[in-house]
Scaffold this motif. Structure first.
Motif, PDB file in Angstrom:
ATOM      1  N   GLU A  84      65.675  55.536  29.610  1.00 24.29           N
ATOM      2  CA  GLU A  84      66.125  55.562  30.879  1.00 24.29           C
ATOM      3  C   GLU A  84      67.615  56.054  30.941  1.00 24.29           C
ATOM      4  OE1 GLU A  84      66.967  52.172  34.254  1.00 24.29           O
ATOM      5  OE2 GLU A  84      65.975  51.499  32.304  1.00 24.29           O
ATOM      6  N   ASP A  88      68.851  59.547  33.143  1.00 16.21           N
ATOM      7  CA  ASP A  88      69.933  59.498  34.360  1.00 16.21           C
ATOM      8  C   ASP A  88      70.934  60.842  33.961  1.00 16.21           C
ATOM      9  OD1 ASP A  88      69.259  56.929  35.168  1.00 16.21           O
ATOM     10  OD2 ASP A  88      70.898  55.950  33.969  1.00 16.21           O
ATOM     11  N   LYS A 122      63.083  58.208  39.273  1.00 16.42           N
ATOM     12  CA  LYS A 122      64.069  57.182  39.471  1.00 16.42           C
ATOM     13  C   LYS A 122      65.469  57.645  39.604  1.00 16.42           C
ATOM     14  CE  LYS A 122      64.353  53.359  37.132  1.00 16.42           C
ATOM     15  NZ  LYS A 122      64.019  51.874  36.601  1.00 16.42           N
ATOM     16  N   ALA A 123      65.936  58.306  38.515  1.00 18.14           N
ATOM     17  CA  ALA A 123      67.326  58.822  38.447  1.00 18.14           C
ATOM     18  C   ALA A 123      67.458  59.729  39.444  1.00 18.14           C
ATOM     19  CB  ALA A 123      67.476  59.476  36.870  1.00 18.14           C
ATOM     20  N   LYS A 125      66.606  59.885  42.413  1.00 11.95           N
ATOM     21  CA  LYS A 125      66.647  59.038  43.779  1.00 11.95           C
ATOM     22  C   LYS A 125      67.868  58.358  43.795  1.00 11.95           C
ATOM     23  CE  LYS A 125      61.462  58.791  44.385  1.00 11.95           C
ATOM     24  NZ  LYS A 125      60.575  57.849  43.919  1.00 11.95           N
ATOM     25  N   LYS A 126      68.613  57.951  42.729  1.00  5.85           N
ATOM     26  CA  LYS A 126      69.740  57.484  42.837  1.00  5.85           C
ATOM     27  C   LYS A 126      70.842  58.359  43.697  1.00  5.85           C
ATOM     28  CE  LYS A 126      69.381  55.037  38.288  1.00  5.85           C
ATOM     29  NZ  LYS A 126      69.799  54.755  37.093  1.00  5.85           N
TER      30      LYS A 126
END
Length: 127
Positions: A84, A88, A122-123, A125-126
């Motif tokens: 994770e 990032d 997911k990263a 979309k941050k």
């Protein structure tokens, strides 16, 4: 220094920081946050000095079982948290680097490539 030596050094330094930080912050902060942030920072550092991110990422993940022994945390959890943190960095590193790291993760850690890809998505979309 060659990239492999630097990548090993990055992983060893991250290990020392993770073990120390987890032991000292376990009461105040979830180990997941500590591990994820340190892995993210270690990979950012490798990127800033122009080192091979694929090697650095793999060395970070390979050292997780050793961290598990010293912290009494589950190796699988550490591996996921490490991925994770690495994920990032992928929006900055680019798709080629992301794909190369994913392929190596899949090769070395059975079925973990998809987990890494989901963290990368997911990263992305941050904010």
């Amino acid at each position: 220094l060659d990239d492999n030596y630097t990548s090993i050094a990055v992983a060893e330094i991250a290990k020392k920081i993770i073990v120390t930080a987890v032991k000292s912050t376990k009461v105040r902060q979830a180990p997941k946050i500590t591990v994820t942030q340190i892995c993210r920072g270690a990979l950012h550092g490798a990127m800033i000095i122009g080192k091979d991110l694929q090697q650095a990422a793999l060395h970070l993940l390979r050292i997780m079982p050793n961290i598990a022994l010293e912290t009494n945390l589950a190796p699988g959890d550490l591996l996921r948290w490490g991925m994770e943190g690495i994920a990032d960095v992928m929006p900055i590193a680019g798709m080629d680097v992301r794909s190369a790291i994913r392929a190596r993760i899949e090769e070395e850690f059975m079925d973990a490539g998809n987990v890494f890809s989901s963290f990368c998505d997911k990263a992305q979309k941050k904010p």
